[in-house]
Each structure stands twice: as structure tokens, then as C-alpha cells.
Enzyme design. Structure first.
Site, short mmCIF file in Angstrom:
data_model
loop_
_atom_site.label_atom_id
_atom_site.label_comp_id
_atom_site.label_asym_id
_atom_site.label_seq_id
_atom_site.Cartn_x
_atom_site.Cartn_y
_atom_site.Cartn_z
N LYS A 119 -4.25 22.74 -2.71
CA LYS A 119 -3.35 21.88 -3.37
C LYS A 119 -2.06 22.77 -3.56
O LYS A 119 -2.03 23.85 -3.42
CB LYS A 119 -3.71 21.62 -4.72
N GLY A 170 -0.62 5.63 -18.71
CA GLY A 170 0.17 6.03 -17.56
C GLY A 170 0.14 4.90 -16.57
O GLY A 170 -0.77 4.51 -15.90
N VAL A 171 1.45 4.32 -16.29
CA VAL A 171 1.59 3.03 -15.45
C VAL A 171 2.63 3.51 -14.18
O VAL A 171 3.59 2.92 -14.17
CB VAL A 171 1.78 1.92 -16.20
N GLY A 172 2.59 4.64 -13.64
CA GLY A 172 3.21 5.20 -12.55
C GLY A 172 2.78 4.51 -11.30
O GLY A 172 2.26 3.48 -11.40
N ASN A 173 3.08 5.16 -10.10
CA ASN A 173 3.07 4.51 -8.95
C ASN A 173 1.54 3.90 -8.69
O ASN A 173 1.37 2.85 -8.20
CB ASN A 173 3.25 5.68 -7.69
N VAL A 174 0.51 4.81 -8.75
CA VAL A 174 -0.79 4.57 -8.51
C VAL A 174 -1.25 3.46 -9.55
O VAL A 174 -1.76 2.42 -9.12
CB VAL A 174 -1.94 5.59 -8.74
N ALA A 175 -1.11 3.54 -10.86
CA ALA A 175 -1.60 2.76 -11.86
C ALA A 175 -0.99 1.30 -11.75
O ALA A 175 -1.62 0.23 -12.08
CB ALA A 175 -1.29 3.27 -13.25
N TYR A 176 0.31 1.23 -11.40
CA TYR A 176 1.13 0.09 -11.08
C TYR A 176 0.32 -1.00 -10.18
O TYR A 176 0.09 -1.83 -10.55
CB TYR A 176 2.62 0.36 -10.75
#
Length: 363
Positions: free
Chosen positions: A79, A179-185
Site C-alpha cells: 500500500k 460514508g457515501v463516497g465512490n464505493v458506497a454510492y
């Protein structure tokens, strides 16, 4: 101090990178390359301290080792983190300088998109090194890995629901998404299409507003998400949100989300287990993105990649089975699977090397 920390979890290499002209301050951690070259995304975050950045990159790199091992991928764990505000501090010079550091590792580490970085950033890194995935489809890549990650989380969540509720149907279930960013959206879209009801929070108001408008989600304050009346709690932001303070507040029967390192400490997995809360180990559940970009190494085929991502549901089901059979928390069951595979390959490599040395000695 850093060598003591590396020895604790047997890290192979930690590289500190700086470029004064561009402002680059980055850390690359390679945990284990037994199964193959280390693959893991580059996260850009405004860390409060260098120690916080070091701890994050080390935890994330180890998680990638286990993720690849459980997913059956021939890749090691690594990482990278870049210290800085992704909304303010990015530049072409910074990512090109970072790309040169990756190139200098000669293929021991392959990077990809992560929190705070984008496909465009990967395209810039590609100007300096070929050891990068998740670049624009123009270059024969899979592009943004977020939809693939969400697809895997969705299917793993369904496996957890089957374990707890006796059916993988999520219609009518309440899912609290932190959290509703890229993945969660994209995860919210899958859940909404199946008829699940959503409770959401995020530090960015526009992302909450999008989920409310598009999916009919109920918005709550970030501090209140742990108290939400729900069937499933889905941590999809930063890690360590499962801890002494939050566990007693959870109403959910399942914890299943896309965030990395959700357990602040290993003992929190046992706390969930003893409370009867089913935990779908994060690095198994969120492996869809890396499975997708790993397919690029063989010439990307979306249908093939998504078939393999769907198999996450079988991995989650197997982990629950081992947990019940051995009476251990699910995070320990997942770790056992990963460690057994790594040990088997390491042993096989050792036997091969000894045979080669023996053959050379006879010549």
C-alpha cells in the site's frame, strides 16, 4: 522504532519518498510478496501526523496481503499513502515524482486508485511507470474500481444476510451506510434497486444529498450513525470505527461494509462475536476492486472479472462456516484461511529451492 514495528508483523520493506519541488511526502509499504508482487492502492489523506500516516500504510499493506490470499490471487500485499489534502495539494509534478519512486522498485509494488486518488492520478503516474493499474480504459484498463468493489460488497452482504436472517434477500432491510463516497454510492444503488432502506451519513454534505435525492435515503449526523435502528451497519469510510465506544451503540445484526481495517483492534472482532453480531471481514468483503484490477494483468475482461468478484459471497459463507465449526470470530477464521495459503506456498517454494540447490550440487 520503525524496524520494531516492521518486525512485529513481518513487513518486508517500507520506503519513504519526498520531492521538495512538488511537495511530495509519501510512504510505500510492502508487507509480503510470497504469492507475487505487492499490489495495493495509493491513498492521499491529510494525516494529523507522520506517525498516523505510517500506522495507516502498514495496516493497509498487511490487509492487502490477507485480501489477496483469501481471494485466491497470486499477488502480495502493499500500500502507499501520500500525505496531503487531495482537494488542494495535488499536481502533475507530485504524481510523476511518485511514479518514479514506484518505477525504482522494479515491479515489487504495483499501485492503483484508493481514497483521495483518481483514475486521472493513475494516468499521471503511468507517465513514469508501467507498474500501475486502474488507469483510463483508453489504455486497456478497467478504469475506476469503485463499481467493482461495491459489487463485491453487495454480494458479500447478501451472504451475511443469508447467514443471519436465513435468506439473502435485502428487500425491506435497513442498511446504515457510514460514508457515501465512490464505493458506497454504487453500493447504495445496488441496495436501493433491491428494495433496501438506507440511512446515510458523510462528512461531505453534497454526497449525503445525492444519496437522499437518488435513493430516498434518510440522512443522519456522522456522530449518530452508530445509534441508527438498522439490520446492517455498513462502514464505508475510514477504518477503526468498530471500537470500544461504538460497539455498545450498534443496533445492527450484521457489520458489512467497504472500509479497510474496520476493527480498531483484533479484540473487537471477538466483542462482536460474543454479542452475536455477524461481522463480514472487511478485506474479504471489499476485494472486488482489487480482483477487478488484477484481471488487467492478464488482459482485462470485465465479464470474467465480475464472475470472480461474485464469488466473494462463497468466501464469506465459508468464513462463517469455519467460525461456527471452530467457535472463533469471523476475522480469525478469515485470517486462518489467508495464513494457511501463504504458508503452503512459502513451504512449496522452499522445497523447490532446496531441490534446485541439491541438483546444482550434483552437477
Amino acid at each position: 522504532m520503525i524496524f520494531e514495528r516492521m518486525e512485529l508483523d513481518d513487513y518486508e520493506q517500507v520506503l519513504f519518498c519526498q520531492d521538495r519541488r512538488s511537495g511530495l511526502k509519501a510512504i510505500i509499504a510492502i508487507h509480503d510478496t510470497t504469492l507475487g508482487p505487492a499490489l495495493g492502492g495509493t491513498r492521499m489523506w491529510n494525516y494529523a501526523s507522520e506517525d498516523e500516516a505510517i500506522e495507516d500504510v502498514l495496516r493497509l499493506a498487511k490487509g492487502m496481503t490477507y485480501k489477496h490470499a483469501v481471494s485466491g490471487l497470486d499477488l502480495g500485499g502493499g500500500k502507499a499513502v501520500i500525505i496531503g489534502d487531495p482537494r488542494r495539494d495535488k499536481s502533475e509534478a507530485m504524481f510523476r515524482a511518485f511514479g518514479r519512486y514506484i518505477q525504482g522498485l522494479g515491479g515489487r509494488y504495483i499501485t492503483a486508485e484508493d481514497v483521495g486518488t483518481t483514475v486521472e492520478d493513475m494516468d499521471t503516474i503511468r507517465l513514469e511507470t508501467s507498474y500501475v493499474t486502474g488507469v483510463s480504459p483508453t489504455f486497456g484498463s478497467s478504469g475506476n474500481p469503485s463499481p467493482a468493489t461495491a459489487f463485491g460488497v453487495y454480494h458479500g452482504m447478501k451472504a451475511a444476510a443469508h447467514e443471519v436472517f436465513g435468506s439473502d434477500r435485502l428487500e425491506g432491510k435497513v442498511v446504515a451506510v457510514q460514508g457515501v463516497g465512490n464505493v458506497a454510492y454504487h453500493l447504495c444503488r445496488y441496495l436501493h434497486e433491491e428494495g433496501a432502506r438506507l440511512v446515510v451519513c458523510d462528512i461531505y454534505e453534497h454526497q449525503v444529498r445525492r444519496a437522499v435525492e437518488e435513493f430516498g435515503a434518510k440522512a443522519v449526523d456522522t456522530a449518530d450513525i452508530y445509534d441508527a435502528e438498522c439490520d446492517i451497519y455498513a462502514p464505508c469510510a475510514l477504518g477503526a470505527t468498530i471500537n470500544d465506544e461504538t460497539i455498545p451503540r450498534l443496533k445492527a445484526k450484521i457489520v458489512a461494509g467497504s472500509a479497510n481495517n474496520q476493527l480498531q483492534e483484533e479484540r473487537h472482532g471477538r466483542m462482536l462475536y460474543e454479542l452475536g453480531i455477524a461481522y463480514a471481514p472487511d478485506y474479504v468483503l471489499n476485494a472486488g476492486g482489487v480482483i477487478n484490477i488484477a484481471d488487467e494483468l492478464n488482459g482485462y475482461n470485465r465479464e470474467r472479472a465480475f464472475r470472480k468478484i461474485e464469488e466473494i459471497r462463497f468466501s464469506i459463507a465459508r468464513i462463517f462456516s469455519i467460525s461456527k465449526e471452530l467457535g472463533i470470530p469471523t476475522d480469525q477464521a478469515a485470517a486462518r484461511l489467508a495464513e494457511e495459503r501463504i504458508a503452503a506456498i512459502r513451504s512449496a517454494k522452499g522445497i523447490f529451492v532446496r531441490k534446485e540447490l541439491h541438483a546444482l550440487g550434483r552437477r
